[in-house]
Design a protein around this motif. Sequence first.
Motif, PDB file in Angstrom:
ATOM      1  N   GLY A 133      17.297 -20.725 -17.723  1.00 61.42           N
ATOM      2  CA  GLY A 133      18.030 -21.987 -17.666  1.00 61.42           C
ATOM      3  C   GLY A 133      19.309 -21.951 -16.857  1.00 61.42           C
ATOM      4  N   GLY A 134      19.822 -20.756 -16.531  1.00 65.13           N
ATOM      5  CA  GLY A 134      21.036 -20.666 -15.748  1.00 65.13           C
ATOM      6  C   GLY A 134      20.799 -20.592 -14.262  1.00 65.13           C
ATOM      7  N   GLY A 135      19.532 -20.441 -13.840  1.00 71.87           N
ATOM      8  CA  GLY A 135      19.195 -20.395 -12.423  1.00 71.87           C
ATOM      9  C   GLY A 135      19.113 -21.777 -11.822  1.00 71.87           C
ATOM     10  N   ALA A 136      18.946 -21.838 -10.506  1.00 69.90           N
ATOM     11  CA  ALA A 136      18.927 -23.128  -9.825  1.00 69.90           C
ATOM     12  C   ALA A 136      17.768 -23.999 -10.287  1.00 69.90           C
ATOM     13  CB  ALA A 136      18.870 -22.913  -8.311  1.00 69.90           C
ATOM     14  N   VAL A 137      16.559 -23.438 -10.328  1.00 69.78           N
ATOM     15  CA  VAL A 137      15.405 -24.217 -10.796  1.00 69.78           C
ATOM     16  C   VAL A 137      15.609 -24.630 -12.248  1.00 69.78           C
ATOM     17  CG1 VAL A 137      12.949 -24.129 -11.345  1.00 69.78           C
ATOM     18  CG2 VAL A 137      13.761 -23.208  -9.178  1.00 69.78           C
ATOM     19  N   GLY A 138      16.113 -23.708 -13.062  1.00 65.00           N
ATOM     20  CA  GLY A 138      16.339 -24.020 -14.471  1.00 65.00           C
ATOM     21  C   GLY A 138      17.335 -25.132 -14.667  1.00 65.00           C
ATOM     22  N   GLN A 139      18.429 -25.119 -13.908  1.00 65.86           N
ATOM     23  CA  GLN A 139      19.433 -26.171 -14.034  1.00 65.86           C
ATOM     24  C   GLN A 139      18.853 -27.527 -13.654  1.00 65.86           C
ATOM     25  OE1 GLN A 139      23.521 -24.960 -12.429  1.00 65.86           O
ATOM     26  NE2 GLN A 139      22.293 -23.170 -11.894  1.00 65.86           N
ATOM     27  N   VAL A 140      18.069 -27.555 -12.573  1.00 65.84           N
ATOM     28  CA  VAL A 140      17.436 -28.819 -12.179  1.00 65.84           C
ATOM     29  C   VAL A 140      16.455 -29.275 -13.244  1.00 65.84           C
ATOM     30  CG1 VAL A 140      15.905 -29.933 -10.523  1.00 65.84           C
ATOM     31  CG2 VAL A 140      17.730 -28.438  -9.703  1.00 65.84           C
ATOM     32  N   ALA A 141      15.641 -28.341 -13.767  1.00 65.50           N
ATOM     33  CA  ALA A 141      14.648 -28.714 -14.773  1.00 65.50           C
ATOM     34  C   ALA A 141      15.306 -29.271 -16.025  1.00 65.50           C
ATOM     35  CB  ALA A 141      13.779 -27.506 -15.120  1.00 65.50           C
ATOM     36  N   ILE A 142      16.451 -28.715 -16.416  1.00 66.84           N
ATOM     37  CA  ILE A 142      17.174 -29.237 -17.580  1.00 66.84           C
ATOM     38  C   ILE A 142      17.615 -30.672 -17.327  1.00 66.84           C
ATOM     39  CG2 ILE A 142      19.300 -29.033 -18.933  1.00 66.84           C
ATOM     40  CD1 ILE A 142      19.059 -25.956 -18.479  1.00 66.84           C
ATOM     41  N   GLY A 143      18.276 -30.895 -16.195  1.00 65.72           N
ATOM     42  CA  GLY A 143      18.743 -32.241 -15.880  1.00 65.72           C
ATOM     43  C   GLY A 143      17.605 -33.217 -15.690  1.00 65.72           C
ATOM     44  N   ALA A 144      16.545 -32.757 -15.019  1.00 66.45           N
ATOM     45  CA  ALA A 144      15.401 -33.638 -14.784  1.00 66.45           C
ATOM     46  C   ALA A 144      14.709 -34.007 -16.085  1.00 66.45           C
ATOM     47  CB  ALA A 144      14.414 -32.954 -13.837  1.00 66.45           C
ATOM     48  N   ALA A 145      14.576 -33.034 -16.994  1.00 67.81           N
ATOM     49  CA  ALA A 145      13.955 -33.342 -18.283  1.00 67.81           C
ATOM     50  C   ALA A 145      14.748 -34.408 -19.030  1.00 67.81           C
ATOM     51  CB  ALA A 145      13.839 -32.070 -19.120  1.00 67.81           C
ATOM     52  N   ARG A 146      16.068 -34.325 -18.939  1.00 68.64           N
ATOM     53  CA  ARG A 146      16.907 -35.325 -19.598  1.00 68.64           C
ATOM     54  C   ARG A 146      16.679 -36.712 -19.004  1.00 68.64           C
ATOM     55  NH1 ARG A 146      21.385 -33.472 -22.770  1.00 68.64           N
ATOM     56  NH2 ARG A 146      21.693 -35.717 -23.036  1.00 68.64           N
ATOM     57  N   VAL A 147      16.701 -36.825 -17.672  1.00 70.86           N
ATOM     58  CA  VAL A 147      16.560 -38.159 -17.064  1.00 70.86           C
ATOM     59  C   VAL A 147      15.137 -38.693 -17.200  1.00 70.86           C
ATOM     60  CG1 VAL A 147      18.430 -37.724 -15.438  1.00 70.86           C
ATOM     61  CG2 VAL A 147      16.075 -37.293 -14.722  1.00 70.86           C
ATOM     62  N   LEU A 148      14.167 -37.799 -17.406  1.00 73.29           N
ATOM     63  CA  LEU A 148      12.783 -38.232 -17.594  1.00 73.29           C
ATOM     64  C   LEU A 148      12.477 -38.579 -19.046  1.00 73.29           C
ATOM     65  CD1 LEU A 148      11.049 -35.641 -15.237  1.00 73.29           C
ATOM     66  CD2 LEU A 148      11.103 -38.135 -14.899  1.00 73.29           C
ATOM     67  N   GLY A 149      13.469 -38.452 -19.921  1.00 73.92           N
ATOM     68  CA  GLY A 149      13.316 -38.923 -21.289  1.00 73.92           C
ATOM     69  C   GLY A 149      12.887 -37.898 -22.305  1.00 73.92           C
ATOM     70  N   ALA A 150      13.036 -36.608 -22.015  1.00 75.05           N
ATOM     71  CA  ALA A 150      12.680 -35.580 -22.996  1.00 75.05           C
ATOM     72  C   ALA A 150      13.488 -35.773 -24.275  1.00 75.05           C
ATOM     73  CB  ALA A 150      12.936 -34.188 -22.423  1.00 75.05           C
ATOM     74  N   GLY A 151      12.844 -35.507 -25.406  1.00 76.02           N
ATOM     75  CA  GLY A 151      13.530 -35.682 -26.682  1.00 76.02           C
ATOM     76  C   GLY A 151      14.529 -34.587 -26.964  1.00 76.02           C
ATOM     77  N   ARG A 152      14.223 -33.372 -26.522  1.00 82.67           N
ATOM     78  CA  ARG A 152      15.120 -32.239 -26.718  1.00 82.67           C
ATOM     79  C   ARG A 152      14.854 -31.217 -25.621  1.00 82.67           C
ATOM     80  NH1 ARG A 152      18.673 -30.534 -30.215  1.00 82.67           N
ATOM     81  NH2 ARG A 152      19.016 -28.322 -30.698  1.00 82.67           N
ATOM     82  N   VAL A 153      15.922 -30.641 -25.099  1.00 82.07           N
ATOM     83  CA  VAL A 153      15.801 -29.652 -24.023  1.00 82.07           C
ATOM     84  C   VAL A 153      16.547 -28.382 -24.448  1.00 82.07           C
ATOM     85  CG1 VAL A 153      16.183 -29.129 -21.594  1.00 82.07           C
ATOM     86  CG2 VAL A 153      15.741 -31.498 -22.302  1.00 82.07           C
ATOM     87  N   VAL A 154      15.808 -27.279 -24.542  1.00 80.86           N
ATOM     88  CA  VAL A 154      16.374 -25.993 -24.930  1.00 80.86           C
ATOM     89  C   VAL A 154      16.230 -25.033 -23.761  1.00 80.86           C
ATOM     90  CG1 VAL A 154      16.199 -24.037 -26.527  1.00 80.86           C
ATOM     91  CG2 VAL A 154      15.829 -26.377 -27.356  1.00 80.86           C
ATOM     92  N   ALA A 155      17.283 -24.269 -23.476  1.00 85.34           N
ATOM     93  CA  ALA A 155      17.266 -23.320 -22.374  1.00 85.34           C
ATOM     94  C   ALA A 155      17.361 -21.892 -22.890  1.00 85.34           C
ATOM     95  CB  ALA A 155      18.431 -23.594 -21.416  1.00 85.34           C
ATOM     96  N   VAL A 156      16.726 -20.968 -22.183  1.00 87.40           N
ATOM     97  CA  VAL A 156      16.833 -19.541 -22.456  1.00 87.40           C
ATOM     98  C   VAL A 156      17.603 -18.896 -21.311  1.00 87.40           C
ATOM     99  CG1 VAL A 156      15.582 -17.380 -22.831  1.00 87.40           C
ATOM    100  CG2 VAL A 156      14.653 -19.523 -23.709  1.00 87.40           C
ATOM    101  N   VAL A 157      18.625 -18.106 -21.630  1.00 82.92           N
ATOM    102  CA  VAL A 157      19.466 -17.500 -20.597  1.00 82.92           C
ATOM    103  C   VAL A 157      19.723 -16.037 -20.934  1.00 82.92           C
ATOM    104  CG1 VAL A 157      20.607 -19.706 -20.135  1.00 82.92           C
ATOM    105  CG2 VAL A 157      21.639 -18.097 -21.741  1.00 82.92           C
ATOM    106  N   ARG A 158      20.217 -15.283 -19.924  1.00 85.22           N
ATOM    107  CA  ARG A 158      20.451 -13.856 -20.145  1.00 85.22           C
ATOM    108  C   ARG A 158      21.918 -13.458 -20.115  1.00 85.22           C
ATOM    109  NH1 ARG A 158      17.556 -10.328 -17.526  1.00 85.22           N
ATOM    110  NH2 ARG A 158      15.878 -11.665 -16.749  1.00 85.22           N
ATOM    111  N   SER A 159      22.845 -14.380 -19.856  1.00 81.59           N
ATOM    112  CA  SER A 159      24.265 -14.012 -19.779  1.00 81.59           C
ATOM    113  C   SER A 159      25.135 -15.184 -20.208  1.00 81.59           C
ATOM    114  CB  SER A 159      24.639 -13.594 -18.356  1.00 81.59           C
ATOM    115  OG  SER A 159      24.606 -14.711 -17.480  1.00 81.59           O
ATOM    116  N   ASP A 160      26.400 -14.891 -20.469  1.00 85.07           N
ATOM    117  CA  ASP A 160      27.346 -15.950 -20.832  1.00 85.07           C
ATOM    118  C   ASP A 160      27.541 -16.930 -19.680  1.00 85.07           C
ATOM    119  OD1 ASP A 160      27.684 -14.856 -23.341  1.00 85.07           O
ATOM    120  OD2 ASP A 160      29.524 -13.780 -22.823  1.00 85.07           O
ATOM    121  N   ALA A 161      27.565 -16.419 -18.448  1.00 83.89           N
ATOM    122  CA  ALA A 161      27.729 -17.298 -17.291  1.00 83.89           C
ATOM    123  C   ALA A 161      26.536 -18.238 -17.162  1.00 83.89           C
ATOM    124  CB  ALA A 161      27.902 -16.470 -16.021  1.00 83.89           C
TER     125      ALA A 161
END
Length: 323
Positions: free
Chosen positions: A149-177
């Motif tokens: 979720g912290g990578g470029a594709v992941g960031q877009v997918a998170i935002g896109a899921a939100r604008v497409l009406g997803a009910g909940r969006v959860v991300a998996v990441v490997r660092s604090d950044a």
Amino acid sequence: MRAAVLHTHGEPPTQAEHPDPVAGAGRSIVRVTAAPIVPLDLLCASGTSYFGAPALPYVPGVQGVGVVEESATVAPGTRVFFATSAGMAPGDGSLAERAAVPDGDLVALEPGADDAAVAAIGLSGVAGWMTLTLRARLQAGERVLVLGGGGAVGQVAIGAARVLGAGRVVAVVRSDASRARAVDAGAHEVVALSTDVDELTARLGGPYDVVIDPVFGVAATAASRVLAEGGRLVNLGGSSGDEAVFSSAVLRSKSASVLGYTNNALTAEQRQDALTAVLQHAAAGAIRVAHETVTLANVASAWERQAAGKTSGRLVLTLRGDR
């Protein structure tokens, strides 16, 4: 012209003078203003990719933003996003003051996000959008899990899921950044990656209707276990490895699907429509990719940082004619 020129496979390119590109039938000349350094650039330049070792010297860069200078099909002065096949086929890419680009790979840009922001989103934006719409067929209200979720594709997918009406969006990441980037992109919840598949499965909770997976490996195995009935896992990369383990019983019991995706399968029209949609949402602030800009003079160190994963976001080379 000035360019980032690769002289040795596996080594960083360096700033050097390079012949100007020449326009030809079906090709336009673009004055480049911004171009990202992406993992595909490093893979091609390594000389070890399945595309084969590119002839040297050459200018890497598979995408960029700029202004058309010479074209038989696009009005000079038009601001465009463009893709290249640098490293995958003979020819130079976007990490230069000018690039020769097939007319079919030009996408005219409307006013909105600045050039560096557009370059940071680029083809990652196309992938993040199309995995959700074309492959996963996301429906409003569905639950989405984004690996990496912290990578470029992941960031877009998170935002896109939100604008497409997803009910909940959860991300998996490997660092604090990465966690901070995923939160900024709009994730409702962020889960820390674990290399223990059972532990990660427990952390994920779920179930999820859609999983967007640019990493594969252990994360994909755990995600497959928490798919909902009729769930779809869409894989578009293997940054954590080329293999994952899936249980036949789990997939069959849920009538779940594991789907592959690549931008290379899109038509030029599909790619243009996806990028246009993403950039419209980006202009409204709903989709974003964290990035930092670097100059051509610093391309070697930026390349090394990208290779080592020591970045605060996507690295975007800016070219404004300053020497």
